[in-house]
Design a protein around this motif. Structure first.
Motif, PDB file in Angstrom:
ATOM      1  N   GLN A 218       1.266  -1.044   0.381  1.00 38.45           N
ATOM      2  CA  GLN A 218      -0.151   0.164  -0.235  1.00 38.45           C
ATOM      3  C   GLN A 218       0.748   1.003   0.098  1.00 38.45           C
ATOM      4  O   GLN A 218       1.957   1.759   0.651  1.00 38.45           O
ATOM      5  CB  GLN A 218      -0.811   0.141   0.946  1.00 38.45           C
ATOM      6  CG  GLN A 218      -2.026   0.771   1.500  1.00 38.45           C
ATOM      7  CD  GLN A 218      -2.887   0.842   2.132  1.00 38.45           C
ATOM      8  OE1 GLN A 218      -3.730   0.641   1.848  1.00 38.45           O
ATOM      9  NE2 GLN A 218      -2.441   1.648   3.279  1.00 38.45           N
ATOM     10  N   GLY A 219       0.161   2.489  -0.915  1.00 40.74           N
ATOM     11  CA  GLY A 219       1.657   3.168  -1.156  1.00 40.74           C
ATOM     12  C   GLY A 219       2.515   3.086  -2.113  1.00 40.74           C
ATOM     13  O   GLY A 219       2.679   2.032  -2.310  1.00 40.74           O
ATOM     14  N   THR A 220       2.586   4.184  -2.407  1.00 41.48           N
ATOM     15  CA  THR A 220       4.173   4.253  -3.695  1.00 41.48           C
ATOM     16  C   THR A 220       5.489   4.372  -2.837  1.00 41.48           C
ATOM     17  O   THR A 220       5.913   5.922  -2.096  1.00 41.48           O
ATOM     18  CB  THR A 220       3.452   5.742  -4.236  1.00 41.48           C
ATOM     19  OG1 THR A 220       4.285   7.188  -4.004  1.00 41.48           O
ATOM     20  CG2 THR A 220       2.766   5.414  -4.896  1.00 41.48           C
ATOM     21  N   ILE A 221       6.368   3.555  -3.118  1.00 40.21           N
ATOM     22  CA  ILE A 221       6.944   3.010  -1.800  1.00 40.21           C
ATOM     23  C   ILE A 221       8.356   3.137  -3.156  1.00 40.21           C
ATOM     24  O   ILE A 221       7.863   2.080  -3.954  1.00 40.21           O
ATOM     25  CB  ILE A 221       7.981   1.865  -0.888  1.00 40.21           C
ATOM     26  CG1 ILE A 221       5.808   2.568  -0.185  1.00 40.21           C
ATOM     27  CG2 ILE A 221       9.041   1.919  -0.359  1.00 40.21           C
ATOM     28  CD1 ILE A 221       5.947   1.184   0.520  1.00 40.21           C
ATOM     29  N   THR A 222       9.534   3.796  -3.040  1.00 36.41           N
ATOM     30  CA  THR A 222      10.473   3.496  -3.958  1.00 36.41           C
ATOM     31  C   THR A 222      11.765   2.535  -3.594  1.00 36.41           C
ATOM     32  O   THR A 222      12.165   2.792  -2.937  1.00 36.41           O
ATOM     33  CB  THR A 222      11.527   4.828  -4.089  1.00 36.41           C
ATOM     34  OG1 THR A 222      10.425   6.210  -5.432  1.00 36.41           O
ATOM     35  CG2 THR A 222      12.763   4.270  -5.400  1.00 36.41           C
ATOM     36  N   LEU A 223      11.562   1.438  -4.047  1.00 34.44           N
ATOM     37  CA  LEU A 223      11.854   0.795  -3.586  1.00 34.44           C
ATOM     38  C   LEU A 223      12.974   0.113  -3.994  1.00 34.44           C
ATOM     39  O   LEU A 223      13.415   0.119  -4.823  1.00 34.44           O
ATOM     40  CB  LEU A 223      10.640  -1.363  -3.764  1.00 34.44           C
ATOM     41  CG  LEU A 223       9.935  -0.872  -3.158  1.00 34.44           C
ATOM     42  CD1 LEU A 223       9.214  -2.673  -3.556  1.00 34.44           C
ATOM     43  CD2 LEU A 223       9.985  -1.449  -1.361  1.00 34.44           C
ATOM     44  N   VAL A 224      14.347  -0.575  -2.929  1.00 32.34           N
ATOM     45  CA  VAL A 224      15.775  -0.713  -3.127  1.00 32.34           C
ATOM     46  C   VAL A 224      16.301  -2.227  -2.958  1.00 32.34           C
ATOM     47  O   VAL A 224      15.368  -2.447  -2.011  1.00 32.34           O
ATOM     48  CB  VAL A 224      16.822   0.595  -2.495  1.00 32.34           C
ATOM     49  CG1 VAL A 224      16.236   1.863  -3.033  1.00 32.34           C
ATOM     50  CG2 VAL A 224      16.792   0.077  -0.792  1.00 32.34           C
ATOM     51  N   ALA A 225      17.096  -2.623  -2.908  1.00 36.58           N
ATOM     52  CA  ALA A 225      17.743  -4.292  -3.279  1.00 36.58           C
ATOM     53  C   ALA A 225      18.027  -4.770  -1.481  1.00 36.58           C
ATOM     54  O   ALA A 225      17.136  -5.095  -0.828  1.00 36.58           O
ATOM     55  CB  ALA A 225      18.780  -4.070  -3.726  1.00 36.58           C
ATOM     56  N   SER A 226      18.067  -3.359  -0.565  1.00 38.16           N
ATOM     57  CA  SER A 226      18.262  -4.325   0.769  1.00 38.16           C
ATOM     58  C   SER A 226      16.683  -3.811   1.476  1.00 38.16           C
ATOM     59  O   SER A 226      17.005  -4.575   2.157  1.00 38.16           O
ATOM     60  CB  SER A 226      19.066  -2.660   1.553  1.00 38.16           C
ATOM     61  OG  SER A 226      18.470  -0.977   1.457  1.00 38.16           O
ATOM     62  N   ASP A 227      15.641  -3.449   0.620  1.00 37.72           N
ATOM     63  CA  ASP A 227      14.556  -3.670   1.348  1.00 37.72           C
ATOM     64  C   ASP A 227      14.130  -5.276   0.664  1.00 37.72           C
ATOM     65  O   ASP A 227      13.259  -5.345   1.713  1.00 37.72           O
ATOM     66  CB  ASP A 227      13.156  -3.496   0.398  1.00 37.72           C
ATOM     67  CG  ASP A 227      13.571  -1.347   0.982  1.00 37.72           C
ATOM     68  OD1 ASP A 227      13.791  -1.068   1.915  1.00 37.72           O
ATOM     69  OD2 ASP A 227      13.146  -0.721  -0.043  1.00 37.72           O
ATOM     70  N   PHE A 228      14.868  -6.435   0.713  1.00 40.20           N
ATOM     71  CA  PHE A 228      14.584  -8.045   0.753  1.00 40.20           C
ATOM     72  C   PHE A 228      15.388  -8.598   0.855  1.00 40.20           C
ATOM     73  O   PHE A 228      16.662  -8.172   0.673  1.00 40.20           O
ATOM     74  CB  PHE A 228      14.515  -8.189  -1.094  1.00 40.20           C
ATOM     75  CG  PHE A 228      13.325  -7.148  -1.896  1.00 40.20           C
ATOM     76  CD1 PHE A 228      12.077  -7.580  -2.035  1.00 40.20           C
ATOM     77  CD2 PHE A 228      13.503  -5.813  -2.391  1.00 40.20           C
ATOM     78  CE1 PHE A 228      11.468  -7.851  -2.977  1.00 40.20           C
ATOM     79  CE2 PHE A 228      12.558  -5.112  -3.309  1.00 40.20           C
ATOM     80  CZ  PHE A 228      11.230  -5.500  -2.972  1.00 40.20           C
ATOM     81  N   ILE A 229      15.301  -9.480   1.164  1.00 35.05           N
ATOM     82  CA  ILE A 229      16.554 -10.666   1.454  1.00 35.05           C
ATOM     83  C   ILE A 229      15.991 -11.574   0.229  1.00 35.05           C
ATOM     84  O   ILE A 229      14.943 -12.249  -0.371  1.00 35.05           O
ATOM     85  CB  ILE A 229      15.908 -11.729   2.620  1.00 35.05           C
ATOM     86  CG1 ILE A 229      15.606 -10.228   3.735  1.00 35.05           C
ATOM     87  CG2 ILE A 229      16.576 -12.603   2.754  1.00 35.05           C
ATOM     88  CD1 ILE A 229      15.480 -11.484   5.206  1.00 35.05           C
ATOM     89  N   LEU A 230      16.574 -11.454  -1.128  1.00 32.30           N
ATOM     90  CA  LEU A 230      16.718 -11.766  -2.350  1.00 32.30           C
ATOM     91  C   LEU A 230      17.511 -13.601  -1.945  1.00 32.30           C
ATOM     92  O   LEU A 230      16.645 -14.064  -2.709  1.00 32.30           O
ATOM     93  CB  LEU A 230      17.568 -10.895  -2.878  1.00 32.30           C
ATOM     94  CG  LEU A 230      16.692 -10.118  -2.383  1.00 32.30           C
ATOM     95  CD1 LEU A 230      17.761  -9.386  -3.602  1.00 32.30           C
ATOM     96  CD2 LEU A 230      15.770  -9.712  -3.826  1.00 32.30           C
TER      97      LEU A 230
END
Length: 230
Positions: A218-230
């Protein structure tokens, strides 16, 4: 002589329990509540409500070791560092205060982390069960400043090496299109929300440049790689 199967009404009221330790539900609609100690609540079949207390609780919409129960459940963690496991239908998982792990399964699920550092984990059955179950998931309060992360690491599984499962990481590509060459994760902003698209590699299925799964924030978020556990 054959057996007669009697349908079970999973909406029928089952157990109402307030306690500690391991609390198990029935095949019906249960209300299970933990007190302030560390507890494990297992809903089983039925449309259940599981509410954690102030301890570090484990809430399983099905049975924690077998969570593929097709019912609609509400899981609310409470104040501790909790782990919430969804089942195979449409669940609502609410972490509450503390650093929680929310693990939805199939169905259309709503995820609310609450305050604290949350991990939203997807594909938690893979590779220990055949296939992977992601469902359609919406995270209502992903907050980078709280340390929230999205764990998709179980969704890239390339089989076994010896006797050990072998996972490979996704490649985060921002808003670029899929290449089809490797497992990738990308995002777009659509209608005020952030959509995460996954092109996965799982066992013998290779990436193909097409979306396998979608997660909505929900909402507009400019994601980056560190937002994930890849």
């Amino acid at each position: 002589m054959g057996h007669t199967l009697t349908p079970v009404d999973h909406a029928k009221l089952g157990r109402v329990v307030f306690g500690s330790g391991k609390i198990e539900g029935t095949d019906f609609r249960d209300l299970l509540m933990a007190n302030d100690t560390n507890s494990t609540l297992e809903g089983g079949w039925g449309n259940d409500t599981l509410i954690g207390g102030d301890g570090n609780d484990v809430l399983g919409a099905g049975v924690v070791s077998l969570w593929q129960h097709p019912d609609e459940n509400l899981l609310q963690g409470g104040a501790g560092n909790d782990t919430l496991w969804g089942a195979a239908e449409n669940d609502t998982l609410i972490g509450g205060a503390g650093n929680d792990t929310l693990e939805p399964n199939g169905g259309k699920n709503l995820l609310v982390g609450g305050s604290g550092k949350e991990v939203f984990e997807f594909g938690h059955g893979a590779p220990t069960v055949p296939g992977r179950i992601v469902g359609e998931n919406t995270i209502l309060d992903f907050t980078r400043s709280d340390g929230d992360r999205i764990d998709i690491s179980a969704l890239n599984y390339v089989g076994t090496v010896g006797v050990e499962p072998k996972d490979i990481p996704f490649k985060f590509i921002g808003t670029a299109p899929f290449s089809g060459d490797t497992a990738e994760v990308r995002f777009e902003h659509q209608k005020g929300n952030t959509l995460i698209f996954l092109d996965s590699r799982f066992a013998g299925v290779d990436p193909d440049g097409k979306t396998d799964d979608t997660i909505t924030l929900q909402g507009t978020i400019t994601l980056v790689a560190s937002d994930f556990i890849l």
